[in-house]
Design a protein around this motif. Sequence first.
Motif, PDB file in Angstrom:
ATOM      1  N   PRO B 263      86.163  42.868  50.984  1.00  0.00           N
ATOM      2  CA  PRO B 263      86.735  42.213  52.165  1.00  0.00           C
ATOM      3  C   PRO B 263      85.686  41.437  52.950  1.00  0.00           C
ATOM      4  CG  PRO B 263      87.537  44.461  51.985  1.00  0.00           C
ATOM      5  CD  PRO B 263      86.472  44.295  50.941  1.00  0.00           C
ATOM      6  N   ILE B 264      84.450  41.901  52.889  1.00  0.00           N
ATOM      7  CA  ILE B 264      83.388  41.205  53.616  1.00  0.00           C
ATOM      8  C   ILE B 264      83.128  39.836  52.974  1.00  0.00           C
ATOM      9  CG2 ILE B 264      80.951  41.373  54.304  1.00  0.00           C
ATOM     10  CD1 ILE B 264      81.347  44.448  54.165  1.00  0.00           C
ATOM     11  N   GLN B 265      83.360  39.761  51.656  1.00  0.00           N
ATOM     12  CA  GLN B 265      83.189  38.475  50.963  1.00  0.00           C
ATOM     13  C   GLN B 265      84.525  37.746  50.826  1.00  0.00           C
ATOM     14  OE1 GLN B 265      81.148  38.755  47.244  1.00  0.00           O
ATOM     15  NE2 GLN B 265      79.353  39.724  48.132  1.00  0.00           N
ATOM     16  N   GLU B 266      85.411  37.971  51.759  1.00  0.00           N
ATOM     17  CA  GLU B 266      86.718  37.317  51.772  1.00  0.00           C
ATOM     18  C   GLU B 266      87.539  37.624  50.530  1.00  0.00           C
ATOM     19  OE1 GLU B 266      85.789  33.269  52.501  1.00  0.00           O
ATOM     20  OE2 GLU B 266      85.128  33.697  54.527  1.00  0.00           O
ATOM     21  N   GLY B 267      87.308  38.767  49.965  1.00  0.00           N
ATOM     22  CA  GLY B 267      88.081  39.151  48.796  1.00  0.00           C
ATOM     23  C   GLY B 267      89.177  40.133  49.168  1.00  0.00           C
ATOM     24  N   VAL B 268      89.981  40.442  48.189  1.00  0.00           N
ATOM     25  CA  VAL B 268      91.121  41.333  48.390  1.00  0.00           C
ATOM     26  C   VAL B 268      91.039  42.463  47.379  1.00  0.00           C
ATOM     27  CG1 VAL B 268      93.629  41.491  48.216  1.00  0.00           C
ATOM     28  CG2 VAL B 268      92.576  39.459  49.197  1.00  0.00           C
ATOM     29  N   VAL B 269      91.379  43.667  47.826  1.00  0.00           N
ATOM     30  CA  VAL B 269      91.444  44.792  46.911  1.00  0.00           C
ATOM     31  C   VAL B 269      92.862  45.355  46.946  1.00  0.00           C
ATOM     32  CG1 VAL B 269      90.641  47.125  46.452  1.00  0.00           C
ATOM     33  CG2 VAL B 269      89.017  45.363  47.129  1.00  0.00           C
ATOM     34  N   VAL B 270      93.512  45.390  45.806  1.00  0.00           N
ATOM     35  CA  VAL B 270      94.848  46.001  45.772  1.00  0.00           C
ATOM     36  C   VAL B 270      94.803  47.263  44.958  1.00  0.00           C
ATOM     37  CG1 VAL B 270      97.150  45.018  45.851  1.00  0.00           C
ATOM     38  CG2 VAL B 270      95.376  43.895  44.468  1.00  0.00           C
ATOM     39  N   GLN B 271      95.334  48.301  45.541  1.00  0.00           N
ATOM     40  CA  GLN B 271      95.562  49.498  44.746  1.00  0.00           C
ATOM     41  C   GLN B 271      96.999  49.407  44.253  1.00  0.00           C
ATOM     42  OE1 GLN B 271      94.559  53.296  46.465  1.00  0.00           O
ATOM     43  NE2 GLN B 271      96.117  54.283  45.213  1.00  0.00           N
ATOM     44  N   THR B 272      97.142  49.177  42.977  1.00  0.00           N
ATOM     45  CA  THR B 272      98.476  48.945  42.426  1.00  0.00           C
ATOM     46  C   THR B 272      99.153  50.265  42.107  1.00  0.00           C
ATOM     47  OG1 THR B 272      97.448  48.762  40.291  1.00  0.00           O
ATOM     48  CG2 THR B 272      97.878  46.723  41.467  1.00  0.00           C
ATOM     49  N   GLU B 273     100.412  50.175  41.708  1.00  0.00           N
ATOM     50  CA  GLU B 273     101.151  51.404  41.440  1.00  0.00           C
ATOM     51  C   GLU B 273     100.801  51.978  40.073  1.00  0.00           C
ATOM     52  OE1 GLU B 273     102.232  48.480  41.926  1.00  0.00           O
ATOM     53  OE2 GLU B 273     103.631  47.830  40.379  1.00  0.00           O
ATOM     54  N   ASP B 274     100.227  51.196  39.204  1.00  0.00           N
ATOM     55  CA  ASP B 274      99.745  51.718  37.931  1.00  0.00           C
ATOM     56  C   ASP B 274      98.851  50.669  37.277  1.00  0.00           C
ATOM     57  OD1 ASP B 274     101.365  49.815  36.705  1.00  0.00           O
ATOM     58  OD2 ASP B 274     102.986  51.230  36.320  1.00  0.00           O
ATOM     59  N   GLU B 275      98.327  50.990  36.117  1.00  0.00           N
ATOM     60  CA  GLU B 275      97.369  50.098  35.484  1.00  0.00           C
ATOM     61  C   GLU B 275      98.022  48.852  34.907  1.00  0.00           C
ATOM     62  OE1 GLU B 275      97.367  53.343  35.243  1.00  0.00           O
ATOM     63  OE2 GLU B 275      95.322  54.099  35.472  1.00  0.00           O
ATOM     64  N   ILE B 276      99.286  48.970  34.554  1.00  0.00           N
ATOM     65  CA  ILE B 276      99.969  47.781  34.033  1.00  0.00           C
ATOM     66  C   ILE B 276      99.988  46.739  35.134  1.00  0.00           C
ATOM     67  CG2 ILE B 276     102.160  46.898  33.156  1.00  0.00           C
ATOM     68  CD1 ILE B 276     102.753  49.741  32.129  1.00  0.00           C
ATOM     69  N   SER B 277     100.294  47.220  36.312  1.00  0.00           N
ATOM     70  CA  SER B 277     100.335  46.331  37.459  1.00  0.00           C
ATOM     71  C   SER B 277      98.930  45.819  37.795  1.00  0.00           C
ATOM     72  CB  SER B 277     100.946  47.082  38.634  1.00  0.00           C
ATOM     73  OG  SER B 277     100.843  46.347  39.804  1.00  0.00           O
ATOM     74  N   ALA B 278      97.943  46.708  37.693  1.00  0.00           N
ATOM     75  CA  ALA B 278      96.570  46.310  38.025  1.00  0.00           C
ATOM     76  C   ALA B 278      96.122  45.165  37.125  1.00  0.00           C
ATOM     77  CB  ALA B 278      95.626  47.503  37.878  1.00  0.00           C
ATOM     78  N   VAL B 279      96.275  45.357  35.837  1.00  0.00           N
ATOM     79  CA  VAL B 279      95.785  44.323  34.931  1.00  0.00           C
ATOM     80  C   VAL B 279      96.678  43.083  35.044  1.00  0.00           C
ATOM     81  CG1 VAL B 279      97.055  44.978  32.835  1.00  0.00           C
ATOM     82  CG2 VAL B 279      94.741  44.027  32.648  1.00  0.00           C
ATOM     83  N   GLY B 280      97.929  43.289  35.418  1.00  0.00           N
ATOM     84  CA  GLY B 280      98.822  42.155  35.666  1.00  0.00           C
ATOM     85  C   GLY B 280      98.301  41.295  36.812  1.00  0.00           C
ATOM     86  N   HIS B 281      97.861  41.928  37.878  1.00  0.00           N
ATOM     87  CA  HIS B 281      97.286  41.181  39.007  1.00  0.00           C
ATOM     88  C   HIS B 281      96.073  40.377  38.545  1.00  0.00           C
ATOM     89  CE1 HIS B 281      99.750  43.842  41.515  1.00  0.00           C
ATOM     90  NE2 HIS B 281      99.426  43.120  42.572  1.00  0.00           N
ATOM     91  N   VAL B 282      95.247  41.030  37.720  1.00  0.00           N
ATOM     92  CA  VAL B 282      94.020  40.373  37.273  1.00  0.00           C
ATOM     93  C   VAL B 282      94.362  39.174  36.386  1.00  0.00           C
ATOM     94  CG1 VAL B 282      91.922  40.685  35.898  1.00  0.00           C
ATOM     95  CG2 VAL B 282      92.667  42.465  37.483  1.00  0.00           C
TER      96      VAL B 282
END
Lengths: 293, 598, 342
Positions: B263-282
């Motif tokens: 967040p300090i580098q203007e980034g975003v961190v999402v804790q997704t509901e599972d890994e499928i979603s996590a890698v989907g975001h990526v």
Amino acid sequence: MNQANTPDQPKPIIHAGVSRFLEDVQKSGILNYRSESLPTWCPGCGYYGITHGITQALSELEIPSHELVFVSGIGCAGRYPFFMKGYGFHTIHGRTLPIASGIKMANPRLRVIAVGGDGDGFAIGGGHLPHAIRRNIDLTYVVFDNGIYGLTKGQASPTTPQGQITATTPYGNPEQPLNPTMLGLSYGTSFLATGYAGLPHELLPIFKAAFSHRGFSLVIITTPCVTFDSVNITYDRFRHLWHPIPASHPVSDIRSAMMLAMSGEHYYGVMFSEDRPTWDDRWETIQRNARKK
Amino acid sequence: MDRNERIGENTVNREDLIVKICGSAGDGSISATEILNRAVASMGYHIMNFDSFPAEIRGFGKSCGHTRISKNPVRTPGDKADCLVALDDGHSISELKNLKSNGIIIYDSLPPSYRDEDTAVAGYIEPGMIGYGVPLRELSTEATRSAKSRNLVSLGVIATLFNFDPDAFVRAISKRFSGKKESVRTAVLEAFRLGQIFTSEKISKRDAIDFERKAYPREGEYIIISGNESAAQGCLDAGIRLYAGYPITPATKIMEILAKKLPIQEGVVVQTEDEISAVGHVLGAGFSGTRSATATSGPGLCLMSECINLGVMAEIPMVIIDCQRGGPSTGLPTKTEQSDLRIALYGASGDSPRPVIAPTTVAECHSLAMAAFEISDAYQTPVILLLDFFLSNRIEDIVPDPEGSARWGRFPDSIAKPGESPYKRYRITPSGVSPRSMPGTPELLFTATGLEHTENGRPNYDAANHKTMTDKRYAKLDALRNAWSLPEPIGDAGELDVGVISWGSSAGSAIEAMEILRERGFRVGGWIPRLLMPLHEDALEAFAARCRCLVVTEMNHSGQFADVIERVVHRPILRIAKVYSEPMPSDDIVRIVLGELS
Amino acid sequence: MMHEHYVIVGNGVTANAAADVLRERDPNARITMISDEFHLFYHRFRLPAFLLGEASESSLCVRPVSYYRERNIRLRLGQEVVRVELDRNLLYLKHMEKVGYTRLLLALGGKPHIPEVHYTYRHRFSTFKTLDDARLLRSRLGSIRSIVIAGGDLVSMRFATSLAKTGRNVMMMLASEAFWPLDLTETIREECIRSLTAKGVDVIDSDRIVGIDSADEQNFEVRTAAGLILPCQYVGAFFGWRPQVDFLVRSGLDIDRGILVDEHLRTNFDSVFAAGDCAQVYNPGIRNYWVSIGWPNAERLGRVAGENMAGGALEAGQAPQSALEVEGIQACTSWWREHGSE
Ligand SMILES: Cc1cc2nc3c(=O)[nH]c(=O)nc-3n(C[C@H](O)[C@H](O)[C@H](O)COP(=O)(O)OP(=O)(O)OC[C@H]3O[C@@H](n4cnc5c(N)ncnc54)[C@H](O)[C@@H]3O)c2cc1C
Ligand SMILES: Cc1ncc(C[n+]2csc(CCOP(=O)(O)OP(=O)(O)O)c2C)c(N)n1
Ligand code: SF4
């Protein structure tokens, strides 16, 4: 050879306090549903209270332990089957309901009790809940809702309040929490009850009703994680916040149940229950019709 | 003859010392270990710290810091400890199996009451071991009015006993407590001092470990960090703007660090509901032209495999860090293993080429994480970076590489320039890399798909097209292989008695084993690639041709890397493939190789 | 059935002889040996040879640690018993651990004795009983030119002559009370002086130490009643040995100079035995107690104690012929063989 004394194999240290506690519990009969393994949860974890409620209900209903299957996902709550006497399946993270459903579908005589944490049930496994509910599969799903990820050491869960600081939300949780009760009701569950682990004795009628219900029964128990949550669900904060569901509440009225779920108050008891054909009932009809053709 | 068969024998060893500080959670064993690390690192010693804790990670239970201190760079945490500091007797008793047979135990000589038989660690001191009783609790209470500073008293004992410069400890303690009130700082320093005084006045030293207060100057600014911290820093330095993840041991730490720093580098961190979603975001972020990453472990990688495959097909840059743990399935969350190699290399339906990179040290976690982003952008592909529990959690003193990713190779820029018309997102080129367009760019519109597609990205099931496109995707691997600098063989030149091939976190053990074998008079060399897919097959063949005995070491059961090597070299290989759950013991490699040579 | 837990305090020759017998007689019992010394069982009588570099440290060791492992005997070394509760079958160790037993053997040996009159400067005396003592002295030996030996018990004779052989200046202050357990008769005294002088030791007779000064704890000046001032770098206390029983004083055990045991080596507690240098053994023949000192004696008594703890009823046997009476205690001397020359 007296191995116990060689330094390579230190003698196990038996905590006298625990064994004495077990003796008292033995008398109540609920130990018939407990396995040889002592729970490995932190001292004070609300899960002990839930376990107490479940075992009490099982022993009052006199369900033979060989007919029981405890299915869980991954998490502190996921450890539950190891501590119970009965068949058990500690599956993988989030897939509790599909696997529990498969077990019940394949052998309807089994009494299936699925348990899991809020992360297991509402995050990674959240996609499975509506579908298990739609099928009205005859099993009980107990969600141990501690509003946190316990096993992985304190990250936010789908029921963590917005703004709460956790290991993965050091600046406060940006997401708004789910309302699991509303979720269950709006998905159309045929049974929904809520409870609080800090009131273990009040859990008995709740679990008895859930286990006796024909169809999918969703039980959501709010429970403190004493190790990783010191601000939200704590024994201190919740001590006086819980009320029984008013006797006047018509239990088969979905609107009235939703009012309770949205009230912002903490109610324990059976919130909704309706008699509906189960998965097996429907398949019986289907199979009958198929044979007729 | 067993070492302690002889009376009172102790090797003098000033260059290498392994200390374990063991207690209950809350006894401060980890923070004492951190102070110890900082203190000795400031004297110029190298450290490797690998905390072991039981599989049930909770807020209570055993907590044990393990640090190896050496004049030379430390490659493994070492096998057994020279010194065990027992802040909790029960937990320390269960650690005794990890103490050398002539090891030292520092224990509390004045607990509040007598303990039952076999519950005092001092009762387990074996002939040949050395016990030093110190009234830790009493001294701690004297200094800080609480038993909580027993850990600092014990540091006073260690500093004095092994003759380290005490000022370095004082500085490290002061730094650690710099945010605290002056009175607190004075009190904790007093705890340290009482440990020193007790040791010099009351302990008659029976061991022979003496560091003689030596200090060694070192070049460059060092920092003390873990593999996960290093990889997280690599992500930050590569300029990610999104991190999506789902908590899983041992990868969670990366997410927790980024949740603070991104967040300090203007980034975003999402804790997704599972890994499928996590890698989907990526995947989504990669499509849109933003660098992003996710980190996971075996079970999560399984869930991600479909999206990774989509990334391969649709040629989308994405970085997946897999912190391996014991498997299969939920497996052993807190044990180390290198058994995800196969799923990383091949875990997909279809022919699915994807670069796989394995750092071998904490410093490389940083530079190779950065390289992973470069590659993924340059070759428009998912890249998997393989850490494991050991590498993720071990702490080393590193001098961050000023070159960052550049030392691993120079990778071309593949961004499309407007003007090409019609724009072909998947244009066939000699390198297989097509000009990439960032969504939002006018004129360079395209549609990505997981269906087989033509150069313009239109679905197409034509056999010839499928062959062309498959060749194109594999051509990118050849291009990468050429751009990546060659893995330099290490050790002796020319003909070798033994050639050791290793990868990832266990490479340190292989190098240590090589050194031991060389001391025994063998000609030994090593080949440790960081880029595992694509492999530098020519370099491998050249190396293998020099070796009489070719060994592949790795921490898995089936010899996953050995299989890869064997397909290239077509000759018998000595496979040292074992699931140890602990870092690979170099002794074991030496033993097996010697058995083979004799 | 509950197995016996035999606990032996001590790891000298008495203790080891007893442990051997116990293991032979009772293959399943737990056997624990506890000693406050850190070293494996070693030949005490070779310490003078070790001191002079004639014997290596490893040659002192009687048995390797594997010996105990193979016999499943637990060795607790470097662990001191500081208190006992014999009516509860409990030992208390210095590092604050309780250890229970079903049968206990006290094989505590003796410790060098420093008479009361030297109390104020007793810390300036060194003693020579253990391997640690010998190691310390050996490491200092290079800087030692003169040595004063105070007392003159049996151990001191060899100690003095060995050091004199190395060319060091050895002065022996004979003290008659030190000769315990032997009486320093005129004959013995003359014989001693003659043989010591012949071997290069300066014997100072009929004088006594009245003080020891030291500026730096390395160099000492011994002052005598006759006004002598003896500069030296080591003052050894060799006033004879006393059984090492201080921690047992309020335990309820019958103790005189040593632990009183009957002819079966049993103390006044049924499950507690004592043997070796620490015991005073009843001899029904002479109707009196005798003190055992010396290696062969200790070994024999250790075996007897082991047999009796395992249920036997052996007698400790007659006090040997050449027993002498010192201060009302029967002491046997015939054992004092020259082991050191091996
Ligand atoms: C320098 C020297 C030379 C000697 N030369 C000869 C010789 O030439 N010939 C000969 O026959 N004899 C000789 N002796 C005497 C002989 O060694 C002893 O008589 C014999 O060792 C006695 O054996 P023991 O087992 O009874 O006692 P020790 O060998 O004294 O063993 C007793 C053990 O018990 C331990 N212990 C005591 N109290 C405690 C406690 N509270 N807690 C834990 N452990 C405790 C002691 O540390 C010691 O290790 C010599 C002795 C010395 C010191
Ligand atoms: C696919 C996969 N992702 C992540 C994990 C790591 N993991 C184990 S339990 C857990 C969450 C635990 O939280 P919850 O379900 O609320 O249960 P609790 O521990 O609080 O009882 C996670 C993320 C895993 N085992 N598998
Ligand atoms: S971490 Fe939390 S949820 Fe898990 S056992 Fe401990 S208190 Fe219970």
